[in-house]
Design an enzyme around this catalytic site. Structure first.
Site: not given
Length: 331
Positions: A12, A53, A86-87
């Site tokens: 992101t 990610s 962040t995933d």
């Protein structure tokens, strides 16, 4: 403070509007341009990849691991920042931490809002990560995660908010440092096992799956993973690590076939523990499953993956996994 290398992987923090949603497409220099660079820090950017990610593969993560080691071969580098989606940030950070044997900090960061958001969190997070990566106070702390003014150890830190700015925390622990007014306040040093060697390049990668238990849960999906060729499986159990006698039997059969089985829980915080029988963690441990302490599913899977990459035979892999998660060998 000194030279910090930013390794850009997407996420992101590097995302722009694509017409129907956001996706990573910005280069590392564009991301760096949004942030204030701490005084005394010089920055070099390495563009490794630019992906959301959730699309990362084990090969991508190993490429990142090797890139970090290549960058740290330069004695002039004081630390590394990895910008990451962040995933799956918690998985990549933990993988690197398991193989990190250098005192210089490697600091992961990202954002919950895209690159060009007027009130985006990426610039602050990147500034804090640069500050942490160049800090002598954080040498020897392993791989870290800088997010929303806090610095977390990679081990145990997971994404706890889907959208809010304070996206990361260790539900069973505390941050190792905070960033306030441009200064780092260190609270403690994480306990880490001895670093693993780098996995050999070019070898076949083991399949490692995750299966969650629930009411009416049976061994069907667990057995399907075994039949699909999984060399490791993470059982995401209920409570302190509990399932059913039928699942225990499936675990025992899988382990007899050489499959490495790790036991974690779907509960947000606290350790798995041998308390209950009749399919509980007492029986699962007796069947050969390795309890993973406070590691949650994604990081438990990384521990299994690293153990499988470290050794070829089942017994050696099991010993390696126990070392990584801090579980003693069965009596």
């Amino acid at each position: 403070m000194g030279q910090v290398v930013v390794i850009s992987t997407g996420g992101t923090i590097a995302s722009r509007w694509q017409g129907s949603g956001f996706a990573a497409d910005a280069r590392g220099g564009d991301v760096l341009a949004t942030a204030a660079v701490p005084e005394g820090v010089s920055v070099r950017v390495v563009d490794l990849m630019s992906v959301n990610s959730a699309r990362l593969t084990t090969r991508d993560q190993l490429a990142l691991l090797r890139t970090v080691h290549e960058v740290l071969a330069d004695a002039a580098v004081d630390g590394i920042v990895v910008t990451h989606g962040t995933d799956t940030l918690e998985e990549s950070a933990f993988l690197l931490d398991l193989h990190h044997d250098d005192p210089r900090p490697v600091v992961f960061t990202g954002a919950q809002l895209p690159l060009e958001a007027a009130d985006g969190d990426g610039p602050r997070n990147l500034h804090d990560a640069l500050l942490a990566a160049g800090s002598a106070e954080l040498r020897g702390h392993g791989v870290l995660v800088a997010f929303d003014g806090r610095i977390h150890a990679a081990r145990g830190t997971i994404k706890v908010q889907t959208l809010a700015a304070d996206a990361f925390a260790d539900p069973s622990g505390s941050p190792v440092a905070d960033v306030k007014d441009g200064r780092i306040a260190v609270h403690g040093r994480p306990v880490r096992p001895a670093a693993l060697p780098l996995p050999a390049a070019g070898e076949d990668l083991p399949r490692v799956d995750m299966v969650m238990h629930h009411c009416d849960g049976d061994p069907l999906l667990f057995n399907a993973a075994v039949e699909a060729g999984a060399q490791g499986i993470v059982l995401v159990a209920t409570g302190a690590g509990n399932a059913t006698p039928e699942v225990v039997a499936a675990v025992e059969a899988a382990i007899a076939r050489g499959v490495l089985v790790a036991l974690t829980t779907r509960v947000p915080s606290g350790p798995v523990a041998e308390i209950y029988t009749q399919g509980g963690a007492v029986d699962l441990a007796a069947a050969g499953a390795v309890l993973t302490g406070t590691l949650r599913a994604g990081q438990a899977r990384i521990a299994v993956l690293s153990a499988a990459l470290t050794a070829a035979d089942t017994d050696a892999r099991t010993r390696a996994l126990r070392g990584l998660v801090g579980t003693p060998a069965a009596a």
